[in-house]
Design a protein around this motif. Structure first.
Motif, PDB file in Angstrom:
ATOM      1  N   ALA A  31      27.938  23.455  -0.157  1.00 22.36           N
ATOM      2  CA  ALA A  31      27.258  22.284   0.390  1.00 22.36           C
ATOM      3  C   ALA A  31      28.102  21.028   0.199  1.00 22.36           C
ATOM      4  N   GLY A  32      28.688  20.915  -0.988  1.00 22.67           N
ATOM      5  CA  GLY A  32      29.529  19.756  -1.267  1.00 22.67           C
ATOM      6  C   GLY A  32      30.754  19.712  -0.370  1.00 22.67           C
ATOM      7  N   LYS A  41      31.118  20.991   2.689  1.00 20.17           N
ATOM      8  CA  LYS A  41      30.757  20.627   4.063  1.00 20.17           C
ATOM      9  C   LYS A  41      30.474  19.127   4.171  1.00 20.17           C
ATOM     10  N   ALA A  42      29.773  18.592   3.169  1.00 20.70           N
ATOM     11  CA  ALA A  42      29.469  17.160   3.184  1.00 20.70           C
ATOM     12  C   ALA A  42      30.741  16.335   3.051  1.00 20.70           C
ATOM     13  N   GLU A  43      31.655  16.792   2.188  1.00 20.75           N
ATOM     14  CA  GLU A  43      32.919  16.074   1.982  1.00 20.75           C
ATOM     15  C   GLU A  43      33.746  16.060   3.259  1.00 20.75           C
ATOM     16  N   ALA A  79      32.751  16.402   6.373  1.00 23.71           N
ATOM     17  CA  ALA A  79      32.122  15.560   7.386  1.00 23.71           C
ATOM     18  C   ALA A  79      32.331  14.080   7.076  1.00 23.71           C
ATOM     19  N   ALA A  80      32.205  13.717   5.801  1.00 21.10           N
ATOM     20  CA  ALA A  80      32.380  12.319   5.407  1.00 21.10           C
ATOM     21  C   ALA A  80      33.834  11.877   5.602  1.00 21.10           C
ATOM     22  N   GLN A 103      29.509  17.970  14.279  1.00 24.71           N
ATOM     23  CA  GLN A 103      29.104  16.839  13.443  1.00 24.71           C
ATOM     24  C   GLN A 103      29.845  15.558  13.788  1.00 24.71           C
TER      25      GLN A 103
END
Lengths: 236, 221
Positions: free
Chosen positions: A206-207, A209-211, A213-214, B197
């Motif tokens: 999860a981390g 994927k979030a990283e 994308a950010a 995304q």
């Protein structure tokens, strides 16, 4: 329809089982995206040695386990076998020995080979045409070829990439030599395998994927563009 | 038979039947973006600097690199057919699923009497390439789906080191003493989930420029 899909990697043959799950594919994609991002920061040229070394290091940090084996040698003589069987058995044997979480039994190996033979025998013309080209392009002398061979497949729910650089000494003017039993060939292989530890991956999935994308959002918002090349005008 | 082509800047893409319009759009926008970033490094599309910058940016925006390289060839004196040469050389770096749409597209382009819509499409693209180039660089990009259903392509920048000419002259066979050909290639697959995304943000920042840089054609031959 055999469960295997063939594709030609430059200088070799890539094989994949259709049963690779979307979960495994996603894990492969996201870890590769992150590893390549890290490697590009070292050297933007993906053909360079620093890039390659950075990739291997980054993949290890992302849960990929690498294993290498001493070169495997098959000498001429003995009972007839197909070169493909020798390559596949060596590769699978190496994976089984080097990566504890992976295991194949003889029935699975035989099944894998039969699927591969069927895929090659029923390959459409455009695939066999490219195999002809591959056979021609990998020749380093009259009777010696160097090619890579390796699959991405899922074993016990873990994406595994195993490749071998093969040096094959065989008389033959067709790739079909790979699937014809013979006692008269010599084969050397240097296998390398990498398997993703899915338990490790789950811990940071999860981390990650979030990283990613950010990171991308930040880049999109800050990078400069030269839109000067965007000027299509209709032909007169 | 349908002939599906897309041009984005200097790149001519031939699409396999299974590529959906959404995937075609993902490719076009992503390449348009990467070209706009690469031009900040170099505006010479024949240069190693441009290709490296383009490849690096594609890698940043959800495309995964699986192979890359630069190779040189010398065609000895005789008849040179650029369309055939591109197919034979580029075909060494591509799986069969990508060779088919590329070969079909180039054969149609090089035919004696191409479809009028195809001719107009090619003229618009070719005439808008950088006229300051001293060599004929030809970028091909066949799109298909790999065994896992991912959008994949092999981007080949082929530099023929010959003087610039109109596309009709370039694609016909002609006698030459010697032709040096250099190919920069990169094989990439799209991480569709990650692209989804960021797609809107990229499209928003490109704005109308994206529409100006991309043209599509779908011909039932």
């Amino acid at each position: 329809m055999p469960p295997i899909q063939l594709s030609l990697a430059p200088g070799g043959i890539a094989v994949g089982y259709r049963t690779v799950s979307q979960d495994a594919i996603d894990a492969y994609l996201y870890t590769q995206t992150k590893a390549q991002m890290t490697a590009r920061a070292v050297n933007p040229d993906p053909t360079s040695e620093p890039y390659y070394q950075a990739m291997v290091t980054a993949m290890a940090q992302l849960g990929w386990i690498e294993a290498r084996a001493n070169p495997f040698v098959h000498a001429a003589g003995g009972a007839p076998k197909t070169p493909l069987a020798v390559i596949t058995e060596a590769l699978i044997g190496f994976i089984t020995e080097a990566i504890p979480s992976v295991s194949f039994n003889s029935a699975q190996i035989d099944g894998y080979l039969q699927d591969f033979y069927q895929a090659l025998e029923t390959a459409p013309a455009e695939v066999t045409a490219n195999l002809d080209s591959l056979w021609s392009n990998t020749a380093v002398s009259v009777d010696t070829r160097v090619m890579t061979f390796g699959p991405l497949f899922e074993v016990l729910s873990a994406p595994t990439v195993a490749t071998a650089l093969i040096s094959l000494k065989i008389s033959g003017d067709s790739w079909r030599c790979l699937i014809e039993p013979s006692s008269d060939f010599e084969l050397r292989a240097a296998p390398v395998a990498m398997a993703l530890n899915m338990a490790t991956y789950r811990g940071f999935e999860a981390g990650l994927k979030a990283e990613l994308a950010a990171d991308l959002t930040n880049r999109i918002n800050t990078v400069d563009l030269d839109l000067g090349g965007c000027r299509l005008e209709a032909a007169q | 038979m349908n002939l599906r082509l897309t041009t984005v800047g200097p790149v001519l893409a031939a699409l396999a039947d299974e590529v959906t319009p959404d995937q075609q759009n993902a490719f076009s926008l992503g390449l348009c973006w990467a070209e706009a970033v690469a031009r900040k490094t170099s505006t010479d599309v024949a240069s190693a600097a441009y290709f490296t910058a383009l490849s690096a940016e594609l890698g940043r925006i959800a495309w995964i690199v699986t192979d890359a390289g630069t190779d040189s060839y010398t065609a000895s004196g005789g008849v040179t057919n650029p369309a055939q040469a591109v197919t034979e050389i580029a075909g060494q770096y591509m799986p069969a699923s990508q060779v088919i749409p590329l070969t079909s597209a180039l054969q149609n382009i090089a035919s004696e009497d191409p479809d009028a819509r195809l001719a107009g499409f090619m003229t618009t693209w070719w005439d808008n390439l950088d006229q300051s180039l001293t060599s004929s660089i030809f970028a091909t990009c066949p799109l298909s789906l790999n065994r896992n259903g991912q959008l994949t392509t092999t981007l080949c920048f082929t530099d023929f080191s010959t003087a610039r000419m109109d596309w009709q002259s370039f694609f016909v066979s002609r006698v030459t003493s010697k032709t040096a050909i250099q190919v920069r290639h990169i094989k990439i697959s799209l991480n569709q989930a990650l692209w989804n995304q960021i797609e809107a943000e990229i499209a928003n920042k490109l704005g109308d420029a994206a529409k100006r840089a991309i043209q599509n054609i779908d011909i039932d031959l």
